[in-house]
Motif scaffolding. Sequence first.
Motif, short mmCIF file in Angstrom:
data_model
loop_
_atom_site.label_atom_id
_atom_site.label_comp_id
_atom_site.label_asym_id
_atom_site.label_seq_id
_atom_site.Cartn_x
_atom_site.Cartn_y
_atom_site.Cartn_z
N ASN A 52 51.41 23.44 75.34
CA ASN A 52 50.79 22.49 76.26
C ASN A 52 49.79 23.27 77.11
OD1 ASN A 52 50.16 20.30 77.79
ND2 ASN A 52 52.18 20.06 78.73
N ASP A 53 48.54 23.38 76.61
CA ASP A 53 47.47 24.13 77.26
C ASP A 53 47.88 25.60 77.45
OD1 ASP A 53 45.90 21.81 77.38
OD2 ASP A 53 46.75 21.23 79.30
N ASN A 54 48.25 26.01 78.68
CA ASN A 54 48.58 27.41 78.94
C ASN A 54 50.08 27.63 79.05
OD1 ASN A 54 48.92 26.13 81.42
ND2 ASN A 54 48.34 27.95 82.57
N ASP A 94 45.68 31.79 80.16
CA ASP A 94 44.68 30.85 79.68
C ASP A 94 45.32 29.99 78.59
OD1 ASP A 94 42.24 29.60 79.43
OD2 ASP A 94 41.15 31.35 78.67
N ASP A 95 44.58 29.03 78.07
CA ASP A 95 45.12 28.19 77.01
C ASP A 95 45.52 29.06 75.82
OD1 ASP A 95 44.60 26.08 78.63
OD2 ASP A 95 43.04 25.19 77.37
N SER A 97 46.94 29.18 71.65
CA SER A 97 46.88 28.42 70.40
C SER A 97 48.00 28.88 69.47
CB SER A 97 45.53 28.62 69.72
OG SER A 97 45.44 29.94 69.20
#
Length: 171
Positions: A52-54, A94-95, A97
């Motif tokens: 979920n994002d970061n 940070d985000d 992946s």
Amino acid sequence: MGKYFFLVLCSLALFACSDGDLQIETIDFDSVSLQYCTAPVTTSKNILFKINDNEALILELQSGVLNKGVVGDTIVTESTVSSQSQVTYRIFSDDVSKNYFCDDIPTVDPVVIDEVEAEDGLVIIETYADTDGANFVHNISLSGISFVTGSGERITNLNISAFGEVTTAIP
């Protein structure tokens, strides 16, 4: 005298700010899709995660827990957190992946800012055969997950009724 009082008051306000300790207020991954690097198997541990994002919620299922199906029946299996399965919550700079978890050589960025492992709870797996009888479908949920941060902050009773669904071949 009023000027000095105001100066002292302003100085106190500056030094009374947070010392940078990260505070986790909520952990919410209900609307986030389940991901994994390699298809789950029944004979070894499986790493499943939600991003979920970061933030990331990582579930390491105990070996063999997905091998509990019976064709024609729905079987419910429980795995205890932290003695059998592990649930980890991470916050990144940070985000993040899927590549962060799946690349052969781990990436340098984003950086893990905070990591908290669950101390208690249950992983509940409901297993049944799919309609063509070729695979087992495993619906995974989390119940009563309890995290304690490094500063002693307790985040308890995290429930994710639909952590995700994975399939494995019927042996």
